[in-house]
Scaffold this motif. Structure first.
Motif, PDB file in Angstrom:
ATOM      1  N   THR A  25       0.832  -1.190   0.000  1.00 38.44           N
ATOM      2  CA  THR A  25       0.000   0.000   0.000  1.00 38.44           C
ATOM      3  C   THR A  25       0.872   1.247   0.000  1.00 38.44           C
ATOM      4  OG1 THR A  25      -1.627  -1.226   1.299  1.00 38.44           O
ATOM      5  CG2 THR A  25      -1.865   1.157   1.245  1.00 38.44           C
ATOM      6  N   LEU A  26       0.549   2.212  -0.851  1.00 38.42           N
ATOM      7  CA  LEU A  26       1.316   3.448  -0.913  1.00 38.42           C
ATOM      8  C   LEU A  26       1.202   4.200   0.408  1.00 38.42           C
ATOM      9  CD1 LEU A  26       2.950   5.285  -2.943  1.00 38.42           C
ATOM     10  CD2 LEU A  26       0.861   6.610  -3.102  1.00 38.42           C
ATOM     11  N   GLU A  27       2.346   4.533   0.999  1.00 37.49           N
ATOM     12  CA  GLU A  27       2.352   5.191   2.295  1.00 37.49           C
ATOM     13  C   GLU A  27       2.748   6.662   2.185  1.00 37.49           C
ATOM     14  OE1 GLU A  27       3.953   6.651   6.037  1.00 37.49           O
ATOM     15  OE2 GLU A  27       5.195   6.162   4.318  1.00 37.49           O
ATOM     16  N   ALA A  28       3.805   6.975   1.434  1.00 37.85           N
ATOM     17  CA  ALA A  28       4.267   8.358   1.318  1.00 37.85           C
ATOM     18  C   ALA A  28       5.050   8.543   0.033  1.00 37.85           C
ATOM     19  CB  ALA A  28       5.137   8.736   2.515  1.00 37.85           C
ATOM     20  N   VAL A  29       5.231   9.812  -0.343  1.00 39.11           N
ATOM     21  CA  VAL A  29       5.996  10.177  -1.528  1.00 39.11           C
ATOM     22  C   VAL A  29       7.232  10.953  -1.095  1.00 39.11           C
ATOM     23  CG1 VAL A  29       5.961  11.532  -3.656  1.00 39.11           C
ATOM     24  CG2 VAL A  29       3.928  10.263  -2.950  1.00 39.11           C
ATOM     25  N   TYR A  30       8.359  10.647  -1.719  1.00 34.68           N
ATOM     26  CA  TYR A  30       9.605  11.361  -1.491  1.00 34.68           C
ATOM     27  C   TYR A  30      10.013  12.038  -2.791  1.00 34.68           C
ATOM     28  CZ  TYR A  30      10.358   9.078   3.007  1.00 34.68           C
ATOM     29  OH  TYR A  30      10.251   8.668   4.314  1.00 34.68           O
ATOM     30  N   VAL A  31      10.438  13.281  -2.704  1.00 26.38           N
ATOM     31  CA  VAL A  31      10.863  14.021  -3.886  1.00 26.38           C
ATOM     32  C   VAL A  31      12.381  14.132  -3.907  1.00 26.38           C
ATOM     33  CG1 VAL A  31       8.723  15.342  -4.071  1.00 26.38           C
ATOM     34  CG2 VAL A  31      10.641  16.274  -2.763  1.00 26.38           C
ATOM     35  N   ASP A  32      12.913  14.336  -5.098  1.00 30.91           N
ATOM     36  CA  ASP A  32      14.331  14.602  -5.272  1.00 30.91           C
ATOM     37  C   ASP A  32      14.555  16.044  -4.839  1.00 30.91           C
ATOM     38  OD1 ASP A  32      16.818  15.491  -6.476  1.00 30.91           O
ATOM     39  OD2 ASP A  32      16.735  13.689  -7.714  1.00 30.91           O
ATOM     40  N   THR A  33      15.451  16.270  -3.887  1.00 34.96           N
ATOM     41  CA  THR A  33      15.638  17.613  -3.338  1.00 34.96           C
ATOM     42  C   THR A  33      16.226  18.597  -4.347  1.00 34.96           C
ATOM     43  OG1 THR A  33      17.779  16.967  -2.424  1.00 34.96           O
ATOM     44  CG2 THR A  33      15.858  16.832  -0.954  1.00 34.96           C
ATOM     45  N   SER A  34      16.862  18.111  -5.392  1.00 38.13           N
ATOM     46  CA  SER A  34      17.439  19.024  -6.386  1.00 38.13           C
ATOM     47  C   SER A  34      16.405  19.512  -7.387  1.00 38.13           C
ATOM     48  CB  SER A  34      18.612  18.366  -7.110  1.00 38.13           C
ATOM     49  OG  SER A  34      18.169  17.248  -7.849  1.00 38.13           O
ATOM     50  N   SER A  35      15.349  18.728  -7.620  1.00 34.74           N
ATOM     51  CA  SER A  35      14.344  19.109  -8.625  1.00 34.74           C
ATOM     52  C   SER A  35      12.939  19.272  -8.057  1.00 34.74           C
ATOM     53  CB  SER A  35      14.294  18.047  -9.726  1.00 34.74           C
ATOM     54  OG  SER A  35      13.819  16.818  -9.198  1.00 34.74           O
ATOM     55  N   ASP A  36      12.710  18.802  -6.847  1.00 32.88           N
ATOM     56  CA  ASP A  36      11.400  18.794  -6.198  1.00 32.88           C
ATOM     57  C   ASP A  36      10.377  17.949  -6.966  1.00 32.88           C
ATOM     58  OD1 ASP A  36      10.231  19.576  -3.776  1.00 32.88           O
ATOM     59  OD2 ASP A  36       8.963  21.032  -4.805  1.00 32.88           O
ATOM     60  N   GLU A  37      10.862  17.007  -7.763  1.00 28.60           N
ATOM     61  CA  GLU A  37      10.014  16.085  -8.511  1.00 28.60           C
ATOM     62  C   GLU A  37       9.874  14.772  -7.739  1.00 28.60           C
ATOM     63  OE1 GLU A  37       8.421  16.694 -11.375  1.00 28.60           O
ATOM     64  OE2 GLU A  37       9.201  18.736 -11.322  1.00 28.60           O
ATOM     65  N   PRO A  38       8.726  14.096  -7.835  1.00 31.14           N
ATOM     66  CA  PRO A  38       8.568  12.801  -7.177  1.00 31.14           C
ATOM     67  C   PRO A  38       9.648  11.824  -7.631  1.00 31.14           C
ATOM     68  CG  PRO A  38       6.471  13.583  -8.022  1.00 31.14           C
ATOM     69  CD  PRO A  38       7.531  14.499  -8.570  1.00 31.14           C
ATOM     70  N   ALA A  39      10.310  11.198  -6.674  1.00 25.47           N
ATOM     71  CA  ALA A  39      11.403  10.285  -7.005  1.00 25.47           C
ATOM     72  C   ALA A  39      11.150   8.882  -6.472  1.00 25.47           C
ATOM     73  CB  ALA A  39      12.718  10.820  -6.450  1.00 25.47           C
ATOM     74  N   MET A  40      10.652   8.773  -5.253  1.00 26.20           N
ATOM     75  CA  MET A  40      10.432   7.475  -4.612  1.00 26.20           C
ATOM     76  C   MET A  40       9.140   7.526  -3.813  1.00 26.20           C
ATOM     77  SD  MET A  40      13.456   5.309  -4.260  1.00 26.20           S
ATOM     78  CE  MET A  40      15.084   5.485  -4.991  1.00 26.20           C
ATOM     79  N   ALA A  41       8.641   6.338  -3.530  1.00 28.32           N
ATOM     80  CA  ALA A  41       7.493   6.205  -2.638  1.00 28.32           C
ATOM     81  C   ALA A  41       7.820   5.129  -1.626  1.00 28.32           C
ATOM     82  CB  ALA A  41       6.240   5.810  -3.416  1.00 28.32           C
ATOM     83  N   THR A  42       7.211   5.236  -0.471  1.00 27.37           N
ATOM     84  CA  THR A  42       7.309   4.137   0.480  1.00 27.37           C
ATOM     85  C   THR A  42       6.050   3.308   0.336  1.00 27.37           C
ATOM     86  OG1 THR A  42       6.470   5.600   2.226  1.00 27.37           O
ATOM     87  CG2 THR A  42       8.832   5.176   2.183  1.00 27.37           C
ATOM     88  N   VAL A  43       6.240   2.010   0.431  1.00 26.87           N
ATOM     89  CA  VAL A  43       5.160   1.036   0.290  1.00 26.87           C
ATOM     90  C   VAL A  43       5.119   0.209   1.567  1.00 26.87           C
ATOM     91  CG1 VAL A  43       4.263  -0.882  -1.081  1.00 26.87           C
ATOM     92  CG2 VAL A  43       5.562   0.949  -2.204  1.00 26.87           C
ATOM     93  N   GLN A  44       3.950   0.126   2.163  1.00 29.74           N
ATOM     94  CA  GLN A  44       3.791  -0.681   3.373  1.00 29.74           C
ATOM     95  C   GLN A  44       3.617  -2.129   2.949  1.00 29.74           C
ATOM     96  OE1 GLN A  44       0.999   0.825   6.231  1.00 29.74           O
ATOM     97  NE2 GLN A  44       0.782  -1.153   7.203  1.00 29.74           N
ATOM     98  N   VAL A  45       4.513  -2.982   3.442  1.00 27.55           N
ATOM     99  CA  VAL A  45       4.485  -4.415   3.119  1.00 27.55           C
ATOM    100  C   VAL A  45       4.575  -5.219   4.404  1.00 27.55           C
ATOM    101  CG1 VAL A  45       5.546  -4.084   0.840  1.00 27.55           C
ATOM    102  CG2 VAL A  45       6.993  -4.566   2.806  1.00 27.55           C
TER     103      VAL A  45
END
Length: 118
Positions: A25-45
């Motif tokens: 399940t999608l838990e959170a979104v992490y952005v790349d600090t240099s571009s502020d674009e979505p880069a990774m998500a955390t998934v609850q497993v």
């Protein structure tokens, strides 16, 4: 391009792999600090009594009703370095996540983190 604000709306949606198998399940979104674009998500497993959060890159992500399809296999995502559901990703743990997926890790010039939770 998918905006970070849009991805936040998909919290609690199923995350599936390219074959349609549920990863978690999608838990959170992490952005790349240099571009502020979505880069990774955390998934609850994990099992209901032992949840953990794994990271998955958001490149080429596809969204649909109730799901987010990532471009990585279920087994690869589940083998990613994990954190507890109440933990915060330490700066020293970022590089291992990028290395797990064969991605280049580029912290800021002053050693700043590459990922920031949004």
């Amino acid at each position: 391009m998918i905006e970070a604000a849009d991805l936040r709306e998909w919290r609690s949606h199923d995350v599936i792999d390219p074959d349609g198998r549920k990863i978690g399940t999608l838990e959170a979104v992490y952005v790349d600090t240099s571009s502020d674009e979505p880069a990774m998500a955390t998934v609850q497993v994990g099992l209901p009594t032992r949840h953990r959060l794994v990271f998955v890159p958001l490149d080429d992500v596809i969204v649909g009703p109730g799901y987010v399809r990532v471009n990585y296999s279920r087994s690869l995502v589940k083998d990613c370095p994990a954190i507890g559901t109440d933990d915060v990703l330490p700066a020293s743990g970022e590089e291992a996540i990028f290395k797990h997926y064969g991605l280049t890790y580029q912290p800021g010039a002053g050693g700043e983190r590459q990922l920031a939770r949004r």
